[in-house]
Design an enzyme around this catalytic site. Sequence first.
Site, mmCIF file in Angstrom:
data_model
loop_
_atom_site.group_PDB
_atom_site.id
_atom_site.type_symbol
_atom_site.label_atom_id
_atom_site.label_comp_id
_atom_site.label_asym_id
_atom_site.label_seq_id
_atom_site.Cartn_x
_atom_site.Cartn_y
_atom_site.Cartn_z
ATOM 1 N N TYR A 126 -8.574 7.383 12.381
ATOM 2 C CA TYR A 126 -7.676 6.464 11.660
ATOM 3 C C TYR A 126 -8.483 5.286 11.107
ATOM 4 C CZ TYR A 126 -3.525 3.603 10.740
ATOM 5 O OH TYR A 126 -2.556 2.854 10.136
ATOM 6 N N SER B 253 -4.778 -1.019 6.335
ATOM 7 C CA SER B 253 -4.429 -1.337 7.730
ATOM 8 C C SER B 253 -5.315 -2.485 8.208
ATOM 9 C CB SER B 253 -4.698 -0.090 8.593
ATOM 10 O OG SER B 253 -4.667 -0.399 9.971
HETATM 11 P P1 NAP Z 1 5.562 6.679 10.159
HETATM 12 O O1 NAP Z 1 6.837 5.977 10.492
HETATM 13 O O2 NAP Z 1 4.950 7.581 11.158
HETATM 14 O O3 NAP Z 1 5.781 7.461 8.771
HETATM 15 C C1 NAP Z 1 4.760 8.240 8.237
HETATM 16 C C2 NAP Z 1 5.196 8.807 6.913
HETATM 17 O O4 NAP Z 1 4.122 9.614 6.379
HETATM 18 C C3 NAP Z 1 6.411 9.706 7.033
HETATM 19 O O5 NAP Z 1 7.214 9.549 5.894
HETATM 20 C C4 NAP Z 1 5.779 11.101 7.048
HETATM 21 O O6 NAP Z 1 6.634 12.111 6.555
HETATM 22 C C5 NAP Z 1 4.615 10.916 6.095
HETATM 23 N N1 NAP Z 1 3.623 11.949 6.327
HETATM 24 C C6 NAP Z 1 2.900 12.169 7.460
HETATM 25 N N2 NAP Z 1 2.122 13.256 7.315
HETATM 26 C C7 NAP Z 1 2.359 13.738 6.068
HETATM 27 C C8 NAP Z 1 1.869 14.850 5.350
HETATM 28 N N3 NAP Z 1 1.002 15.709 5.883
HETATM 29 N N4 NAP Z 1 2.348 15.056 4.095
HETATM 30 C C9 NAP Z 1 3.257 14.219 3.552
HETATM 31 N N5 NAP Z 1 3.754 13.133 4.184
HETATM 32 C C10 NAP Z 1 3.319 12.912 5.445
HETATM 33 O O7 NAP Z 1 4.403 5.641 9.831
HETATM 34 P P2 NAP Z 1 4.435 4.172 9.192
HETATM 35 O O8 NAP Z 1 4.141 3.219 10.271
HETATM 36 O O9 NAP Z 1 5.611 3.962 8.333
HETATM 37 O O10 NAP Z 1 3.104 4.272 8.319
HETATM 38 C C11 NAP Z 1 3.091 4.346 6.905
HETATM 39 C C12 NAP Z 1 1.714 3.973 6.431
HETATM 40 O O11 NAP Z 1 1.407 2.653 6.856
HETATM 41 C C13 NAP Z 1 0.604 4.871 7.008
HETATM 42 O O12 NAP Z 1 -0.404 5.063 6.042
HETATM 43 C C14 NAP Z 1 0.075 4.033 8.153
HETATM 44 O O13 NAP Z 1 -1.243 4.355 8.474
HETATM 45 C C15 NAP Z 1 0.183 2.650 7.564
HETATM 46 N N6 NAP Z 1 0.175 1.550 8.506
HETATM 47 C C16 NAP Z 1 1.119 1.470 9.483
HETATM 48 C C17 NAP Z 1 1.081 0.378 10.358
HETATM 49 C C18 NAP Z 1 2.067 0.185 11.466
HETATM 50 O O14 NAP Z 1 1.894 -0.720 12.272
HETATM 51 N N7 NAP Z 1 3.141 0.962 11.542
HETATM 52 C C19 NAP Z 1 0.089 -0.591 10.220
HETATM 53 C C20 NAP Z 1 -0.856 -0.448 9.213
HETATM 54 C C21 NAP Z 1 -0.791 0.621 8.361
HETATM 55 P P3 NAP Z 1 7.482 13.050 7.564
HETATM 56 O O15 NAP Z 1 8.634 12.241 8.047
HETATM 57 O O16 NAP Z 1 7.899 14.189 6.709
HETATM 58 O O17 NAP Z 1 6.551 13.427 8.687
#
Ligand code: NAP
Length: 251
Positions: free
Chosen positions: A156, A143
């Site tokens: 986080y 991130s």
């Molecule tokens: P998101 O839309 O909230 O999706 C999160 C994913 O993680 C979902 O598939 C969720 O599954 C899964 N997950 C959450 N808790 C879990 C658990 N206990 N066991 C198994 N799976 C779990 O988030 P996103 O934005 O796509 O983020 C994906 C990654 O990118 C994360 O590591 C996040 O920190 C990182 N990231 C995101 C951003 C951003 O701006 N969005 C920026 C930098 C980094 P369920 O649907 O089953 O809950």
Amino acid sequence: MGNLFSLQGKTALVTGASRGLGQGMSVGLAEAGAEVIGVGTRDLSDTQAKVESAGGKFHQIIKDLSKQGAAAELAAEAIKVTGRIDILLNNAGIIRRSNLEEFSDEDWYQVIDVNQHAVFQLSREIGKHMLENGAGKIINIASMLSFQGGLKVPAYTASKHAVAGLTKSFANEWSSKGINVNAIAPGYMATDNTAPIRENPERNEFITSRIPQGRWGTPDDLKGAAVFLASDAAAYVNGQVLCVDGGWMSS
Ligand code: NAP
């Protein structure tokens, strides 16, 4: 040159594949030829449909990675599904927001369990299998908060700094054994994770105005970096945290 980026015949295990960035990268890996095992806490048929309409093959495993022992169970189950894992994409992640002085222990542990412990444990377990194969690619999702402090998200930020550290630590030990370990640091991406920020007009405007490219990223924006790091094209790339951020880190 095309073959250098091909993932034909490879199998990828992608955590957090149900939606958001993990869903986008699952489709990207499938488009490059990989068979995908997607992991989430609930049904992943939406991702299954998207991967299949891209011509790919998809399996789903429901697993809550916050639970003790879940990563080891997942590794064993995933290897059973396809017999071999070539690519591990540690993408599952959660965020909890609150003023620092009110940030609870419960939120701290929830975030650290999913974003940090599960990444370590799953990398270790799938890594053992990759070491036996003498080959593998591990890609962690870091991130901007692997570099910066953020606001109201101490767990986080700590966990994403740890992801950058784990990436380098694993790369140091396993690069000479055929395993490439790298990370992607997405910038500000439009997913459920960031919905509360985008719903706050002032914060949304502040962030958007600081992104040199002038827009938030999308799950599709990560496909190229994921395919690159998963492919032979990245054979001599190790321990890197690749920012895919519309220029955020330069601004
Ligand atoms: P998101 O839309 O909230 O999706 C999160 C994913 O993680 C979902 O598939 C969720 O599954 C899964 N997950 C959450 N808790 C879990 C658990 N206990 N066991 C198994 N799976 C779990 O988030 P996103 O934005 O796509 O983020 C994906 C990654 O990118 C994360 O590591 C996040 O920190 C990182 N990231 C995101 C951003 C951003 O701006 N969005 C920026 C930098 C980094 P369920 O649907 O089953 O809950």
